[in-house]
Design a protein around this motif. Structure first.
Motif, PDB file in Angstrom:
ATOM      1  N   LEU A 113      -9.227   4.242  -5.927  1.00 36.81           N
ATOM      2  CA  LEU A 113      -8.245   3.391  -6.594  1.00 36.81           C
ATOM      3  C   LEU A 113      -7.096   2.979  -5.685  1.00 36.81           C
ATOM      4  CD1 LEU A 113      -8.066   5.208 -10.060  1.00 36.81           C
ATOM      5  CD2 LEU A 113      -9.391   3.176  -9.438  1.00 36.81           C
ATOM      6  N   ARG A 114      -6.992   3.611  -4.496  1.00 35.77           N
ATOM      7  CA  ARG A 114      -5.897   3.281  -3.571  1.00 35.77           C
ATOM      8  C   ARG A 114      -6.365   2.504  -2.348  1.00 35.77           C
ATOM      9  NH1 ARG A 114      -1.023   5.179  -3.539  1.00 35.77           N
ATOM     10  NH2 ARG A 114      -0.995   5.075  -1.259  1.00 35.77           N
ATOM     11  N   SER A 115      -7.638   2.175  -2.261  1.00 36.86           N
ATOM     12  CA  SER A 115      -8.188   1.552  -1.052  1.00 36.86           C
ATOM     13  C   SER A 115      -8.432   0.062  -1.247  1.00 36.86           C
ATOM     14  CB  SER A 115      -9.495   2.236  -0.642  1.00 36.86           C
ATOM     15  OG  SER A 115      -9.272   3.585  -0.325  1.00 36.86           O
ATOM     16  N   GLY A 116      -8.009  -0.715  -0.248  1.00 36.59           N
ATOM     17  CA  GLY A 116      -8.307  -2.137  -0.242  1.00 36.59           C
ATOM     18  C   GLY A 116      -9.648  -2.405   0.423  1.00 36.59           C
ATOM     19  N   PHE A 117      -9.871  -3.669   0.806  1.00 36.05           N
ATOM     20  CA  PHE A 117     -11.147  -4.078   1.379  1.00 36.05           C
ATOM     21  C   PHE A 117     -10.909  -4.871   2.660  1.00 36.05           C
ATOM     22  CE2 PHE A 117     -11.385  -4.147  -3.272  1.00 36.05           C
ATOM     23  CZ  PHE A 117     -12.389  -3.212  -3.506  1.00 36.05           C
ATOM     24  N   LEU A 154      -3.552  -1.096   2.320  1.00 31.78           N
ATOM     25  CA  LEU A 154      -3.791  -2.373   1.642  1.00 31.78           C
ATOM     26  C   LEU A 154      -3.563  -2.262   0.134  1.00 31.78           C
ATOM     27  CD1 LEU A 154      -7.073  -3.429   3.504  1.00 31.78           C
ATOM     28  CD2 LEU A 154      -4.749  -4.184   3.985  1.00 31.78           C
ATOM     29  N   CYS A 155      -3.118  -1.091  -0.317  1.00 31.78           N
ATOM     30  CA  CYS A 155      -2.884  -0.882  -1.747  1.00 31.78           C
ATOM     31  C   CYS A 155      -1.524  -1.455  -2.145  1.00 31.78           C
ATOM     32  CB  CYS A 155      -2.939   0.605  -2.070  1.00 31.78           C
ATOM     33  SG  CYS A 155      -2.646   0.981  -3.808  1.00 31.78           S
ATOM     34  N   TRP A 183      -5.103  -5.416  -1.546  1.00 27.57           N
ATOM     35  CA  TRP A 183      -5.409  -6.575  -0.701  1.00 27.57           C
ATOM     36  C   TRP A 183      -6.871  -6.520  -0.256  1.00 27.57           C
ATOM     37  CZ3 TRP A 183      -2.564 -10.727  -0.332  1.00 27.57           C
ATOM     38  CH2 TRP A 183      -1.173 -10.657  -0.436  1.00 27.57           C
ATOM     39  N   CYS A 184      -7.506  -7.676  -0.272  1.00 26.54           N
ATOM     40  CA  CYS A 184      -8.798  -7.847   0.398  1.00 26.54           C
ATOM     41  C   CYS A 184      -8.523  -8.629   1.678  1.00 26.54           C
ATOM     42  CB  CYS A 184      -9.793  -8.607  -0.494  1.00 26.54           C
ATOM     43  SG  CYS A 184     -11.369  -8.939   0.322  1.00 26.54           S
TER      44      CYS A 184
END
Length: 282
Positions: free
Chosen positions: A81-85, A133-134, A142-143
């Motif tokens: 839930l805390r990781s972007g892409f 990115l969170c 963020w992606c």
């Protein structure tokens, strides 16, 4: 096709024979005038694109690559839930990619392979922390979209793309995002920019070496042109971090290699990447 002189005719008929003939007549010098371990001139242009979060243009001789970094708001994965892409895409010039069907398919495959290699290096080197990115845990992240557009391919794309990425990241600024307490929707403030935090202590850079067989000996060509890549027995990629730690060694199929030769090529790569770092920090 017009052939102006004998040298151009020889290159057109048999590129390998052209290189053998040239090396017989010019000791330790390549057809473009460089020594075996000498790189082409490098030009760096920062903040090249106006409407991207970060960008750069890199020229290795005639090879020209533009790196563009943009971002889109997205919902995080339920697994983290805390990781972007992060997404990476490499595109070669359309004139090169659409010449014939067979060549087009080969270039598409090369694009996909290089895109995946670059993404693997970002993850393995921990250059970008996905949790950075969170925006708000469990709601918005963020992606990060990293695009590499090759305007002209004259070999050594791997080195060009990684250098362009590091330059672009150094000048990447993201807009401020705040969550509306009433609607829980993100509000983007494009005039309030903040520098993107990434791991500058890693800074992965690549050295590409074309292994050419001449008189039953291997010659190691640093920063190879497209012609030199086409005649090479194999291609070596050394990706080193800032402390000279090896992040990746990749070898295409071809000539067998001993441990001593890998160590020898590592010393060439270390010296070459040290020069790239000087260029990067200017």
């Amino acid at each position: 096709m017009s052939i102006d002189n004998y040298e151009e005719l020889q290159k057109f008929i048999d590129l390998n024979e052209h290189y053998r003939t040239y090396l017989d007549e010019h000791n330790n010098t390549r057809p473009d005038g460089r020594k075996f371990h000498e790189n082409r001139s490098i030009q760096i242009l920062k903040k090249f694109l106006q409407h991207s979060y970060g960008s750069s243009m890199i020229r290795f001789g005639n090879t020209t690559v533009i790196c563009s970094i943009t971002g889109q708001l997205a919902k995080p994965s339920l697994k983290s839930l805390r990781s972007g892409f992060i997404q990476t895409v490499v595109l070669l010039p359309r004139t090169q990619a659409w010449s014939t069907y067979g060549r087009r398919q080969q270039i598409i495959n090369e694009n996909l392979t290089l895109s995946q290699h670059l993404l693997d290096i970002i993850y393995k080197s921990k250059l970008i922390n996905l949790e950075d990115l969170c925006i708000e845990e469990g709601k918005w992240v963020w992606c990060l979209q990293i695009d590499f557009q090759c305007l002209n391919n004259d070999g050594n794309l791997f080195d060009s793309c990684l250098l362009a990425l590091n330059v672009a990241l150094h000048h990447t600024y993201f807009p401020t995002v705040k969550i509306d307490p009433d609607t829980q929707k993100p509000l983007v403030y494009t005039k309030e920019l903040k520098h993107f935090q990434y791991n500058q202590q890693q800074e992965p850079l690549c050295c590409t070496i074309a292994v050419y067989e001449y008189e039953q000996e291997y010659k190691y060509l640093i920063d190879p042109t497209l012609e030199e890549e086409n005649i090479a027995k194999c291609i070596l990629h050394y990706v080193l971090l800032k402390n000279d730690q090896i992040c990746l060694i990749h070898k295409t199929s071809g000539a067998p290699f001993s441990i001593d030769k890998f160590h020898q090529c590592y010393s060439f790569a270390r010296e070459y990447i040290l020069e790239l770092r000087r260029k990067l920090n200017q």
